[in-house]
Design a protein around this motif. Structure first.
Motif, PDB file in Angstrom:
ATOM      1  N   TRP A  82       0.697  -1.159   0.069  1.00 42.76           N
ATOM      2  CA  TRP A  82      -0.055   0.043  -0.017  1.00 42.76           C
ATOM      3  C   TRP A  82       0.829   1.176  -0.023  1.00 42.76           C
ATOM      4  CZ3 TRP A  82      -4.256  -0.927  -1.771  1.00 42.76           C
ATOM      5  CH2 TRP A  82      -5.192  -1.789  -1.401  1.00 42.76           C
ATOM      6  N   ASP A  83       1.965   1.255   0.801  1.00 40.87           N
ATOM      7  CA  ASP A  83       2.723   2.498   0.892  1.00 40.87           C
ATOM      8  C   ASP A  83       3.378   2.820  -0.518  1.00 40.87           C
ATOM      9  OD1 ASP A  83       4.544   1.706   3.942  1.00 40.87           O
ATOM     10  OD2 ASP A  83       2.593   2.721   3.529  1.00 40.87           O
ATOM     11  N   ARG A  84       3.625   1.694  -1.374  1.00 41.67           N
ATOM     12  CA  ARG A  84       4.288   2.157  -2.628  1.00 41.67           C
ATOM     13  C   ARG A  84       3.117   2.778  -3.694  1.00 41.67           C
ATOM     14  NH1 ARG A  84       9.115   0.598  -4.393  1.00 41.67           N
ATOM     15  NH2 ARG A  84       8.470   0.388  -6.695  1.00 41.67           N
ATOM     16  N   VAL A  85       2.122   2.025  -3.618  1.00 45.45           N
ATOM     17  CA  VAL A  85       0.956   2.369  -4.412  1.00 45.45           C
ATOM     18  C   VAL A  85       0.329   4.029  -3.855  1.00 45.45           C
ATOM     19  CG1 VAL A  85      -1.420   2.232  -5.096  1.00 45.45           C
ATOM     20  CG2 VAL A  85       0.231   0.161  -5.015  1.00 45.45           C
ATOM     21  N   ALA A  86       0.349   4.135  -2.686  1.00 47.45           N
ATOM     22  CA  ALA A  86      -0.230   5.464  -1.971  1.00 47.45           C
ATOM     23  C   ALA A  86       0.725   6.391  -2.508  1.00 47.45           C
ATOM     24  CB  ALA A  86      -0.402   5.238  -0.677  1.00 47.45           C
ATOM     25  N   ALA A  87       2.027   6.313  -2.317  1.00 43.38           N
ATOM     26  CA  ALA A  87       3.080   7.146  -2.781  1.00 43.38           C
ATOM     27  C   ALA A  87       3.091   7.607  -4.173  1.00 43.38           C
ATOM     28  CB  ALA A  87       4.590   6.786  -2.106  1.00 43.38           C
ATOM     29  N   GLU A  88       2.858   6.768  -5.079  1.00 46.61           N
ATOM     30  CA  GLU A  88       3.175   6.820  -6.336  1.00 46.61           C
ATOM     31  C   GLU A  88       1.849   7.516  -6.737  1.00 46.61           C
ATOM     32  OE1 GLU A  88       3.853   3.589  -8.867  1.00 46.61           O
ATOM     33  OE2 GLU A  88       3.290   4.391 -10.599  1.00 46.61           O
ATOM     34  N   LEU A 135       8.002   8.165   1.954  1.00 47.81           N
ATOM     35  CA  LEU A 135       9.111   7.962   0.776  1.00 47.81           C
ATOM     36  C   LEU A 135       9.064   6.811   0.110  1.00 47.81           C
ATOM     37  CD1 LEU A 135      12.389   9.337   1.212  1.00 47.81           C
ATOM     38  CD2 LEU A 135      12.426   7.013   0.685  1.00 47.81           C
ATOM     39  N   ASP A 136       9.305   7.003  -1.118  1.00 48.16           N
ATOM     40  CA  ASP A 136       9.346   5.851  -2.023  1.00 48.16           C
ATOM     41  C   ASP A 136      10.713   5.822  -3.017  1.00 48.16           C
ATOM     42  OD1 ASP A 136       7.778   3.480  -3.230  1.00 48.16           O
ATOM     43  OD2 ASP A 136       8.261   4.652  -4.822  1.00 48.16           O
ATOM     44  N   LEU A 137      11.422   4.805  -2.718  1.00 44.92           N
ATOM     45  CA  LEU A 137      12.624   4.667  -3.911  1.00 44.92           C
ATOM     46  C   LEU A 137      12.149   3.398  -5.004  1.00 44.92           C
ATOM     47  CD1 LEU A 137      15.659   4.901  -1.685  1.00 44.92           C
ATOM     48  CD2 LEU A 137      14.270   6.634  -2.926  1.00 44.92           C
ATOM     49  N   SER A 148      11.965  -0.393   0.232  1.00 42.33           N
ATOM     50  CA  SER A 148      12.086   0.595  -0.777  1.00 42.33           C
ATOM     51  C   SER A 148      11.152   1.942  -0.554  1.00 42.33           C
ATOM     52  CB  SER A 148      11.595  -0.037  -2.191  1.00 42.33           C
ATOM     53  OG  SER A 148      10.582  -0.496  -2.149  1.00 42.33           O
ATOM     54  N   SER A 149      10.292   1.665   0.590  1.00 47.07           N
ATOM     55  CA  SER A 149       9.253   2.653   0.930  1.00 47.07           C
ATOM     56  C   SER A 149       9.165   2.684   2.446  1.00 47.07           C
ATOM     57  CB  SER A 149       8.051   2.443   0.265  1.00 47.07           C
ATOM     58  OG  SER A 149       7.301   1.221   0.684  1.00 47.07           O
ATOM     59  N   GLY A 150       8.708   3.842   3.066  1.00 45.04           N
ATOM     60  CA  GLY A 150       8.624   4.210   4.494  1.00 45.04           C
ATOM     61  C   GLY A 150       7.742   5.253   4.678  1.00 45.04           C
ATOM     62  N   ARG A 151       7.338   5.138   5.971  1.00 40.17           N
ATOM     63  CA  ARG A 151       6.584   6.438   6.653  1.00 40.17           C
ATOM     64  C   ARG A 151       7.277   6.838   7.955  1.00 40.17           C
ATOM     65  NH1 ARG A 151       1.384   7.184   4.632  1.00 40.17           N
ATOM     66  NH2 ARG A 151       0.784   8.034   6.423  1.00 40.17           N
ATOM     67  N   PHE A 152       7.701   8.230   8.053  1.00 38.81           N
ATOM     68  CA  PHE A 152       8.158   8.562   9.025  1.00 38.81           C
ATOM     69  C   PHE A 152       7.527   9.965   9.753  1.00 38.81           C
ATOM     70  CE2 PHE A 152      10.889   7.018   5.546  1.00 38.81           C
ATOM     71  CZ  PHE A 152      11.734   6.091   6.421  1.00 38.81           C
ATOM     72  N   ASP A 153       7.260   9.737  11.006  1.00 37.32           N
ATOM     73  CA  ASP A 153       6.440  10.884  11.748  1.00 37.32           C
ATOM     74  C   ASP A 153       7.576  11.931  11.938  1.00 37.32           C
ATOM     75  OD1 ASP A 153       4.270   9.666  12.170  1.00 37.32           O
ATOM     76  OD2 ASP A 153       4.748   8.410  13.894  1.00 37.32           O
ATOM     77  N   LEU A 154       7.171  13.031  11.440  1.00 34.82           N
ATOM     78  CA  LEU A 154       8.150  14.257  11.714  1.00 34.82           C
ATOM     79  C   LEU A 154       7.839  14.856  13.041  1.00 34.82           C
ATOM     80  CD1 LEU A 154       7.880  15.995   8.149  1.00 34.82           C
ATOM     81  CD2 LEU A 154       9.339  14.357   8.882  1.00 34.82           C
ATOM     82  N   PRO A 155       8.895  15.047  13.760  1.00 35.26           N
ATOM     83  CA  PRO A 155       8.947  16.197  14.919  1.00 35.26           C
ATOM     84  C   PRO A 155       8.381  17.440  14.764  1.00 35.26           C
ATOM     85  CG  PRO A 155      11.490  15.407  14.367  1.00 35.26           C
ATOM     86  CD  PRO A 155      10.554  15.227  12.882  1.00 35.26           C
TER      87      PRO A 155
END
Length: 228
Positions: free
Chosen positions: A61-67, A151-153, A185-192
């Motif tokens: 889902w991360d890859r599809v959502a990012a694209e 982020l997606d690579l 190749s993809s991830g979600r990162f909470d920002l401070p």
């Protein structure tokens, strides 16, 4: 043909005028789309009959959502809860339930989100010298004001003795903030909270070694500026 008519026919419902059905017999594009949607509906029915539906792995889902710039990945859809919807859209619920995206003159998507999100910035990530990877990043803001970097690579490959770290840099690279490590190749990162994205406006992914040094290695794989 109208998309709703094709969807109803795919579900086995009586639909379409005589002229529309005549068009369907002659039009390869509409016929192909009808066949594709019918396959989705059949897959959903067979999956539901086999037992509880299992969501795809998060990275899918991360890859599809990012694209597609969708934000929070969709959850598996409960088909029973969708039966009150107009029949023309039941196949969309079925597609989401089995993790299928069908294309035919465009991309179809059904998303069930836990909360609304807003994409506030995007970045195209270009390779640094010595690398051929590319990627993309988006910053989402949730309803509570918290932010996530998605982020997606285009590659998940790393060296055997290293790992990838995600950073936000100042444009002149005089300051940087680590937001986490990238697995795959993809991830979600909470920002401070309080991190100024106008100041730290460049997304960077680096190749790091297991050397105990928390500083940036100086080996950036991809980098790109965030744009509102």
């Amino acid at each position: 043909m109208d998309d709703d008519v094709i969807a109803l026919l795919a579900l086995g419902e009586p639909a379409g005028s005589a002229s529309e059905l005549a068009h369907l017999r002659e039009c390869r594009r509409c016929t192909d789309e009808l066949d594709a949607l019918a396959d989705v509906a059949e897959l959903a029915r067979s999956s539901a009959a086999d037992g509880p539906l299992v969501p795809p792995a998060p990275e899918v889902w991360d890859r599809v959502a990012a694209e597609l710039g969708l934000g929070t990945p969709p959850a598996v859809v409960d088909l029973d809860s969708r039966r009150a919807q107009p029949r023309a859209w039941r196949w969309v619920a079925a597609a989401a339930a089995v993790g299928v995206v069908v294309g035919g003159g465009g991309a179809w998507w059904a998303a069930s989100r836990d909360e609304p999100v807003t994409v506030v910035a995007t970045a195209v990530l270009d390779p640094l010298p010595g690398w051929d990877a590319t990627g993309s990043a988006v910053v989402e803001t949730r309803s509570d004001g918290s932010r996530v970097l998605v982020l997606d690579l285009d590659t998940a490959q790393t060296s055997d003795d290293g790992f990838r770290e995600v950073w936000l840099l100042t444009p002149d690279v005089s300051g940087l903030v680590s937001v986490g490590t990238l697995a795959g190749s993809s991830g979600r990162f909470d920002l401070p909270e309080g991190l100024d994205l106008d100041e730290f406006s460049v997304v960077d992914v680096s190749e790091e070694q297991f050397d105990g040094d928390p500083a940036h290695s100086g080996e950036s794989i991809v980098r790109g500026p965030l744009e509102a």
